[in-house]
Design an enzyme around this catalytic site. Structure first.
Site, PDB file in Angstrom:
ATOM      1  N   CYS A 231       3.447   1.648   1.059  1.00 44.01           N
ATOM      2  CA  CYS A 231       3.221   1.164   2.426  1.00 44.01           C
ATOM      3  C   CYS A 231       4.532   1.183   3.207  1.00 44.01           C
ATOM      4  O   CYS A 231       5.510   0.538   2.812  1.00 44.01           O
ATOM      5  CB  CYS A 231       2.643  -0.248   2.391  1.00 44.01           C
ATOM      6  SG  CYS A 231       2.548  -0.969   4.038  1.00 44.01           S
TER       7      CYS A 231
ATOM      8  N   GLY B  76      -9.974   1.701  14.101  1.00 47.48           N
ATOM      9  CA  GLY B  76      -8.925   2.700  14.331  1.00 47.48           C
ATOM     10  C   GLY B  76      -7.618   2.458  13.601  1.00 47.48           C
ATOM     11  O   GLY B  76      -6.664   3.213  13.805  1.00 47.48           O
TER      12      GLY B  76
ATOM     13  N   HIS C 274      -0.390  -4.943  11.829  1.00 48.64           N
ATOM     14  CA  HIS C 274       0.602  -4.548  12.836  1.00 48.64           C
ATOM     15  C   HIS C 274      -0.066  -4.405  14.201  1.00 48.64           C
ATOM     16  O   HIS C 274      -1.277  -4.267  14.292  1.00 48.64           O
ATOM     17  CB  HIS C 274       1.259  -3.218  12.442  1.00 48.64           C
ATOM     18  CG  HIS C 274       0.311  -2.050  12.428  1.00 48.64           C
ATOM     19  ND1 HIS C 274      -0.609  -1.858  11.411  1.00 48.64           N
ATOM     20  CD2 HIS C 274       0.124  -1.031  13.298  1.00 48.64           C
ATOM     21  CE1 HIS C 274      -1.320  -0.761  11.667  1.00 48.64           C
ATOM     22  NE2 HIS C 274      -0.909  -0.242  12.806  1.00 48.64           N
TER      23      HIS C 274
END
Lengths: 334, 334
Positions: B39, B158, B165
């Protein structure tokens, strides 16, 4: 009863659909809908739908029985209700409308498992004739201002029944997106004494980089400012404001270009989910005849519409329409 | 280079994003994206991202090293390019802009696997302060007209990276959806000598049926004309046009109501995908101070946006906001 509500700030309407009513706990994001019962749109299952309002029955078979090539029925779970009045209600501050309207389903073929790229040119012509018939019928109801014809193909584009079909929603209001197109076309015409879509056709056919198909009466292009990868527009060469007023003898040419375009998208994008929308002037309203030009938009759904798009109205597209057109032109047609 | 293109008919812009460029064959509808690498937003993986432009480092640790509470970095795959000019190009008929802008990522926590309902009030305050910082920074670039802060939570909304974030996209244009809100608010003010959002607050707090949370400085409601089930708006009681100009000492109250609202949505809807958008007046533009009122919209994504919505701009919502509010109020908070 359904209700149409207007946003208190912007000119945006929402259909609150009680026929489809749910509670928050009914939503399960992770569940994928699967068909648990027999397909309501297959030949032989006519009793699963409300009675047909139109059908193409070459063998003169009885209504609501097998033998049809295409069938139009009221939606069993309509977004709008066929209640009698279409009054606007103003509360002190909020406005709403009772949700009068029509919501129909056009079952495009009795055969399950075929898509728009599989249907024959004659099937497509039959669909276009059904669209025309329904629009002419909606014109007769003075309470309706607009009827929108659309198709959802694939679950990711909002289709909840596999069997290929289109829908029509007719409302007592002219939707905002339509108003906006009409206003822009009218402003352009006032400024340039020319229809903006006629001009677009001239530009696109002479430039050719976004052109993907053309015949004597219609043109298929990739939109210059495509919101979605492979966003495709089909426009008639003849300037006509209303789909239902377009000369009927050109419908076979449109059917041919529709079939060809669906094949290109199917083969280049591996059967993408997409929405198709007929953009046409409001019912009975002839004030836009010189400046508005009906057309069809096909919107593949290969990217997610996310926070930026919802907040800004600006779309992010990772595929240039000129590159999309090049790939789509290269598809071998059958 | 990216490009901003305007639709030849309506006032709609599209960002053609070459940094994210793809070919049609790159789209595979049926593939689900999975994270193949470490990540990039986790503590210890700072080298996966471009250098940070802002960070909250309570321990005064060095930039681009662990020790941060929040980190803002340029997006590695920006929708817009940081090229120097922001010229509008008019071809004969089509208009475009070179795609200058800023696209940043606000990494909200160093911890992977926590969502906005898990973050503490202090974490939320830290996020809001980062938003403010970035907006004030964008104000200093005269080429930028607007900066939009948004969040995509969940793949269906999306999000392409799991780690929680937000993002900011700043453009040389004021997006259409923002222009439309500003225009509507200005028209309302001209007509009624009152801010439409101040009036909305009065109506919603006195009526109470759509209210889901309130404190001394902020109110959370279900929108009267909710496009989506459980569409939630958070508005400041104090009339302020710009988010970045709102008194800083009220941000802890906003953080508290944000946390509470995210918890309500998470619990009532089983961690729904959603988009959050900050609606605020354009950078440096003080002409809307009396009529515009910044606010936050949270849009859960539990229904498909399909052909009817794309063609009409009218949304179909199967859940009445009054019913949604009742369910959301009943959620037990921790």
């Amino acid at each position: 009863m359904s209700e149409l509500r207007k946003d208190p700030v912007v000119d945006r309407w929402v259909i609150m659909s009680e026929e489809r009513a749910v509670r928050p706990s009914d939503f399960s994001t992770h569940a994928i809908k699967t068909s648990k019962t027999a397909c309501p749109f297959c030949s032989g299952n006519e009793h699963y739908t409300p009675s047909e309002v139109f059908a193409d029955r070459p063998d003169q078979s009885a209504a609501n029985k097998p033998g049809w090539k295409l069938r139009v029925v009221p939606n069993k779970f309509p977004a709008l209700a066929t209640t009698p009045h279409a009054d606007v209600r103003h509360h002190h501050f909020f406005s709403s409308h009772n949700g009068y309207g029509r919501h129909e389903v056009i079952v495009e073929t009795p055969v399950h498992g075929v898509g728009p790229s599989d249907l024959s040119v004659s099937d497509h012509e039959c669909i276009l004739k059904a669209y025309r018939h329904r629009l002419l019928d909606m014109q007769r109801d003075p309470r309706l201002a607009y009827a929108l014809l659309f198709k959802n193909h694939g679950a990711l584009a909002g289709a909840t029944v596999d069997h290929t079909h289109s829908q029509m929603i007719a409302t007592p209001i002219v939707p905002f997106a339509v108003e906006e197109e009409l206003r822009s076309a009218r402003d352009y015409h006032a400024d340039k004494q020319e229809c903006v879509y006629c001009r677009l056709l001239k530009e696109e056919t002479s430039d050719g980089t976004r052109l993907i198909g053309e015949n004597d009466a219609f043109v298929a292009i990739q939109a210059f400012a495509s919101r979605f990868p492979c966003e495709t527009w089909i426009l008639p060469k003849r300037h006509t404001s209303h789909f239902e007023l377009h000369p009927e003898n050109e419908m076979s040419l449109l059917a041919g270009l529709m079939k060809e375009t669906f094949q290109r998208l199917h083969r280049a994008l591996d059967d993408p989910p997409f929405n198709t929308v007929i953009h046409s002037a409001p019912l009975r309203d002839r004030s836009h005849d010189t400046c508005y030009h009906w057309h069809i938009e096909i919107l593949p759904k290969l990217t997610q519409v996310a926070g930026y798009e919802w907040g800004s109205g600006v779309f992010i597209n990772p595929l240039l329409p000129e590159q999309a057109a090049q790939s789509l032109r290269q598809v071998t047609l059958s």
